[in-house]
Each structure stands twice: as structure tokens, then as C-alpha cells.
Scaffold this motif. Sequence first.
Motif, PDB file in Angstrom:
ATOM      1  N   GLN A   1     -10.108 -15.967  10.769  1.00 44.68           N
ATOM      2  CA  GLN A   1      -9.465 -15.560  12.011  1.00 44.68           C
ATOM      3  C   GLN A   1      -9.804 -16.582  13.100  1.00 44.68           C
TER       4      GLN A   1
ATOM      5  N   GLY B   1      -2.935  -9.695   7.028  1.00 47.00           N
ATOM      6  CA  GLY B   1      -2.850  -9.561   5.573  1.00 47.00           C
ATOM      7  C   GLY B   1      -3.755 -10.522   4.826  1.00 47.00           C
ATOM      8  N   LYS B   2      -4.692 -11.123   5.519  1.00 50.03           N
ATOM      9  CA  LYS B   2      -5.550 -12.152   4.902  1.00 50.03           C
ATOM     10  C   LYS B   2      -6.410 -11.563   3.782  1.00 50.03           C
ATOM     11  N   SER B   3      -7.064 -10.435   4.068  1.00 49.96           N
ATOM     12  CA  SER B   3      -7.903  -9.817   3.029  1.00 49.96           C
ATOM     13  C   SER B   3      -7.043  -9.299   1.881  1.00 49.96           C
ATOM     14  N   THR B   4      -5.910  -8.711   2.225  1.00 48.46           N
ATOM     15  CA  THR B   4      -5.002  -8.215   1.174  1.00 48.46           C
ATOM     16  C   THR B   4      -4.595  -9.348   0.250  1.00 48.46           C
TER      17      THR B   4
ATOM     18  N   ALA C   1      -3.911 -13.491  12.601  1.00 46.70           N
ATOM     19  CA  ALA C   1      -4.569 -12.505  13.465  1.00 46.70           C
ATOM     20  C   ALA C   1      -5.094 -11.327  12.648  1.00 46.70           C
ATOM     21  N   ASN C   2      -5.771 -10.436  13.332  1.00 48.07           N
ATOM     22  CA  ASN C   2      -6.208  -9.168  12.767  1.00 48.07           C
ATOM     23  C   ASN C   2      -5.052  -8.445  12.109  1.00 48.07           C
ATOM     24  N   GLY C   3      -5.228  -8.022  10.860  1.00 54.91           N
ATOM     25  CA  GLY C   3      -4.186  -7.230  10.213  1.00 54.91           C
ATOM     26  C   GLY C   3      -3.023  -8.043   9.672  1.00 54.91           C
TER      27      GLY C   3
ATOM     28  N   TYR D   1       0.832  -1.195   0.000  1.00 59.37           N
ATOM     29  CA  TYR D   1       0.000   0.000   0.000  1.00 59.37           C
ATOM     30  C   TYR D   1       0.872   1.253   0.000  1.00 59.37           C
TER      31      TYR D   1
ATOM     32  N   GLU E   1     -15.340 -10.171   2.772  1.00 58.05           N
ATOM     33  CA  GLU E   1     -15.751  -9.934   4.146  1.00 58.05           C
ATOM     34  C   GLU E   1     -16.809  -8.832   4.072  1.00 58.05           C
TER      35      GLU E   1
ATOM     36  N   ARG F   1      -8.762  -2.265  -1.579  1.00 57.75           N
ATOM     37  CA  ARG F   1      -9.593  -1.205  -1.006  1.00 57.75           C
ATOM     38  C   ARG F   1      -8.918   0.154  -1.137  1.00 57.75           C
ATOM     39  N   GLY F   2      -7.636   0.142  -1.374  1.00 51.10           N
ATOM     40  CA  GLY F   2      -6.899   1.401  -1.482  1.00 51.10           C
ATOM     41  C   GLY F   2      -5.963   1.331  -2.667  1.00 51.10           C
TER      42      GLY F   2
HETATM   43  P1  ATP Z   1      -8.633  -8.337   9.325  1.00 55.11           P
HETATM   44  O1  ATP Z   1      -8.812  -9.680   9.919  1.00 55.11           O
HETATM   45  O2  ATP Z   1      -8.684  -7.226  10.320  1.00 55.11           O
HETATM   46  O3  ATP Z   1      -9.498  -8.089   8.105  1.00 55.11           O
HETATM   47  P2  ATP Z   1      -6.427  -8.980   7.596  1.00 55.11           P
HETATM   48  O4  ATP Z   1      -5.588 -10.129   8.049  1.00 55.11           O
HETATM   49  O5  ATP Z   1      -7.443  -9.258   6.543  1.00 55.11           O
HETATM   50  O6  ATP Z   1      -7.109  -8.306   8.837  1.00 55.11           O
HETATM   51  P3  ATP Z   1      -5.576  -6.819   5.936  1.00 55.11           P
HETATM   52  O7  ATP Z   1      -6.874  -6.083   6.008  1.00 55.11           O
HETATM   53  O8  ATP Z   1      -5.227  -7.496   4.673  1.00 55.11           O
HETATM   54  O9  ATP Z   1      -5.433  -7.850   7.123  1.00 55.11           O
HETATM   55  O10 ATP Z   1      -4.423  -5.777   6.295  1.00 55.11           O
HETATM   56  C1  ATP Z   1      -3.035  -6.116   6.192  1.00 55.11           C
HETATM   57  C2  ATP Z   1      -2.198  -4.854   6.399  1.00 55.11           C
HETATM   58  O11 ATP Z   1      -2.421  -3.959   5.321  1.00 55.11           O
HETATM   59  C3  ATP Z   1      -2.542  -4.099   7.670  1.00 55.11           C
HETATM   60  O12 ATP Z   1      -1.363  -3.584   8.200  1.00 55.11           O
HETATM   61  C4  ATP Z   1      -3.448  -2.993   7.182  1.00 55.11           C
HETATM   62  O13 ATP Z   1      -3.359  -1.873   7.999  1.00 55.11           O
HETATM   63  C5  ATP Z   1      -2.891  -2.705   5.796  1.00 55.11           C
HETATM   64  N1  ATP Z   1      -3.950  -2.240   4.882  1.00 55.11           N
HETATM   65  C6  ATP Z   1      -5.069  -2.912   4.542  1.00 55.11           C
HETATM   66  N2  ATP Z   1      -5.817  -2.200   3.672  1.00 55.11           N
HETATM   67  C7  ATP Z   1      -5.152  -1.037   3.459  1.00 55.11           C
HETATM   68  C8  ATP Z   1      -5.392   0.136   2.663  1.00 55.11           C
HETATM   69  N3  ATP Z   1      -6.474   0.234   1.893  1.00 55.11           N
HETATM   70  N4  ATP Z   1      -4.478   1.123   2.691  1.00 55.11           N
HETATM   71  C9  ATP Z   1      -3.370   1.019   3.456  1.00 55.11           C
HETATM   72  N5  ATP Z   1      -3.067  -0.044   4.236  1.00 55.11           N
HETATM   73  C10 ATP Z   1      -3.945  -1.063   4.241  1.00 55.11           C
END
Ligand code: ATP
Length: 243
Positions: free
Chosen positions: A198, A42-45, A38-40, A14, A89, A55-56
Amino acid sequence: MRAALEVEKLSVSYGGDPAVSVPHLALPAGTLAGVVGANGAGKSTLVNGLLGWSRGPARASGVVKLDGETLNGLPTYQRVQRGLVLVPEGLAVFGTMLVEENLRSTRPHGPEAERRAFSVDHVFALFPRLAERRANRAASLSGGERQMLAIGRALRLGPKVLLLDEPSIGLAPRLVLTLLLTIRKLADAGLSVLLVEQNVRAAMEVVDHLYLLERGRIIADGPIGAMRDDPRIVEAYLGSTKA
Ligand code: ATP
């Protein structure tokens, strides 16, 4: 075994350091793999990156192959048309439409996807609760029912590979396993599924293979039998009971 989905050197950032960096990931056809973390983590990424979506303002590089075909350079909608279908999600349903309309208005693209696509009756057989609520507006459904509808819509598109981003989120605990067991059934019937979760404990009940994601990196992976005893899983997610 043939890989339904194969990823080489996927990196998504990002702006700063990569949020996800995966050297290799292969999903054998007809299997169910889990990506947990865990939260954050990177699973959704990761799953969004497979679809070339974010998303960004994300930048992605690497190779994504679906059934041997390289998807790089294709926009998200064409990846979906080829059979890489994500249930994101946050429940992708049309709230103002009836349950049955949600399903009927979702159609596969082209004859190949049509062959794989679930009929509306097939979706109702998989989720009898949806059949009961077929004439209700989607907005009136419970979280679990909406999740079923979102999965049903994805199945209507005729996926080769189904990506699920945290389907258990917001569900009552007793519904989580029921839903995941239905997803297991889909894999047993031949669908290839990548499940992001998660809820590690629940995911471990149904997957064949488990990837553990931490800070965007896969720090452990293996067949579920071996991963149950992996100390990183046991200590961080299962606690002392190791159930
Ligand atoms: P969650 O369970 O909370 O959805 P996750 O495992 O899916 O978490 P991601 O949402 O993929 O994690 O986020 C991974 C990293 O990328 C995090 O550090 C998050 O802050 C960052 N991130 C996610 N989306 C963006 C964005 N649109 N712009 C900047 N950073 C982002």
C-alpha cells in the motif's frame, strides 16, 4: 525472459462480483514486481488466490503456473512445497518460540526445495538484527523484527517465488526502506519476488515492474521507469512532488 510465475484469467469472488479479476500477469525469473493499490483494492485476495487460499468462502478460477508447472487443483500446502511461498499480512511467526527456533523448525520439503532454502546463518547474515535477537522469544520482537523473522521463515522453505503481502505495514518509516532494500537484494541474488504494497512510494524505490490494482482490476502496469510518470500513479499516490 522465462516467467517464474504466470497467471491467466485469475478470478476470485466472495459470492458476488469478482473481488479480483486478472487476465494476465507474468513475473520474469529473478525480478521484483510490485502490486500496489489502496485499501480493499484486492491485493491480499490476489496473492491468497495464487495459493488457492482465502479468509472466507472464496471461489477462484483461472490458471496459475509456477516455473511452467500448472498449480491448479493443488491445495495450498502443496503449492508452498513446490516453491510458491507467501509471507502473509500479519506476521507469521511463532510467538512463544525463540527467534532461532522459529527458523530452525521451518524446513524445506524435499531435495529440490532444500537446494534453494536459506540456511539459518544465511538468514542471520541477511538480517543481522535477527542474529542479535536469536535467543529472544518472537513475541518480544518489534514489528520490524517480526517481519524480518517472517521473511526469514519463508526463505527457509526454499521459495522459487516469494509473495510478500504488505511487509511495510506497521513499520516505523525509517525501517520501511531498509526492509524493502533487503528484499531488493534477494531479487538481485536471483529470487523472483511479488511484493504487494500500500506504500506505493516506498515500493517504487525497489521494484522492476509495477502493477496498479484498483477494485480488483489491474488498471496500469509497466516497467518502473515508465510507471513513475504514469498520471494515475502520480495523481493518486505521489501527489504534486512526484518524488
Ligand atoms: P487491504 O490493504 O485492506 O488488506 P486489499 O487490497 O488487500 O486491502 P482485499 O483484502 O483483498 O484488499 O479485499 C478486496 C475486496 O474483497 C474488498 O472489497 C473486501 O471487502 C473483499 N473481501 C476480502 N476478504 C473477504 C472475505 N473473506 N469475505 C468477503 N469479502 C472479502
